[in-house]
Design an enzyme around this catalytic site. Structure first.
Site, PDB file in Angstrom:
ATOM      1  N   HIS A  78      40.343  97.733  90.208  1.00 37.19           N
ATOM      2  CA  HIS A  78      40.070  98.960  89.451  1.00 37.19           C
ATOM      3  C   HIS A  78      39.527  98.674  88.064  1.00 37.19           C
ATOM      4  CE1 HIS A  78      44.371  98.126  88.315  1.00 37.19           C
ATOM      5  NE2 HIS A  78      44.002  98.572  87.138  1.00 37.19           N
ATOM      6  N   GLU A 128      41.501 103.793  86.554  1.00 31.31           N
ATOM      7  CA  GLU A 128      42.787 104.071  85.909  1.00 31.31           C
ATOM      8  C   GLU A 128      42.519 104.613  84.510  1.00 31.31           C
ATOM      9  OE1 GLU A 128      45.056 100.463  85.407  1.00 31.31           O
ATOM     10  OE2 GLU A 128      46.525 101.406  84.084  1.00 31.31           O
TER      11      GLU A 128
END
Ligand code: CO
Length: 136
Positions: A78, A128
């Site tokens: 991520h 995120e």
């Protein structure tokens, strides 16, 4: 408001071996490791100017990283944007139609609050949003 690219996370099947690679082979200094119970994930951070490399590994062999590694040998997991007001950013993005993996932010490494945007809302990339413990 989004203020920085906080880190890039790599899912690793062998935590110690990967830490050794980044320390000894790449010469980065390990800031520390932390088990994030809420995410069932072990983390290791290597600060670099302006961002960090984060290694993520299943904590006790379970959790989301374990599921990720069942399908792949490891990989770029991520991107993380730092936020100075996660609640406001989540509300703003929800309004625009973004879907999140959870309803509310949850505890991350270093006492932060984190939430993930569903990859289907971002062309297949898991993003995120992270509000550090010291942000107001
Ligand atoms: Co992360």
């Amino acid at each position: 408001m989004i203020t920085a690219l906080d880190h890039i996370a790599i899912a690793v099947p062998d935590f110690e071996k990967a830490i050794k690679r980044f320390r000894q082979d790449f010469g980065l200094s390990l800031e520390g490791t932390e088990d994030v119970e809420a995410a069932k994930t072990s983390t290791a951070f290597f600060p670099l100017p302006a961002t960090n490399i984060e290694l993520v590994h299943p904590l006790r062999g379970e959790g989301p990283i374990a599921k990720y590694l069942e399908k792949r040998p490891g990989g770029l997991h991520h991107l993380c944007f730092r936020s100075d007001n996660i609640e406001a950013d989540v509300a703003r993005l929800r309004e625009k139609g973004y879907q999140f993996l959870t309803d509310e932010p949850s505890p991350g490494a270093h006492g932060s609050q984190v939430i993930f945007i569903h990859p289907r809302s971002c062309d297949g990339v898991l993003i995120e949003i992270n509000q550090p413990a010291d942000a107001h």
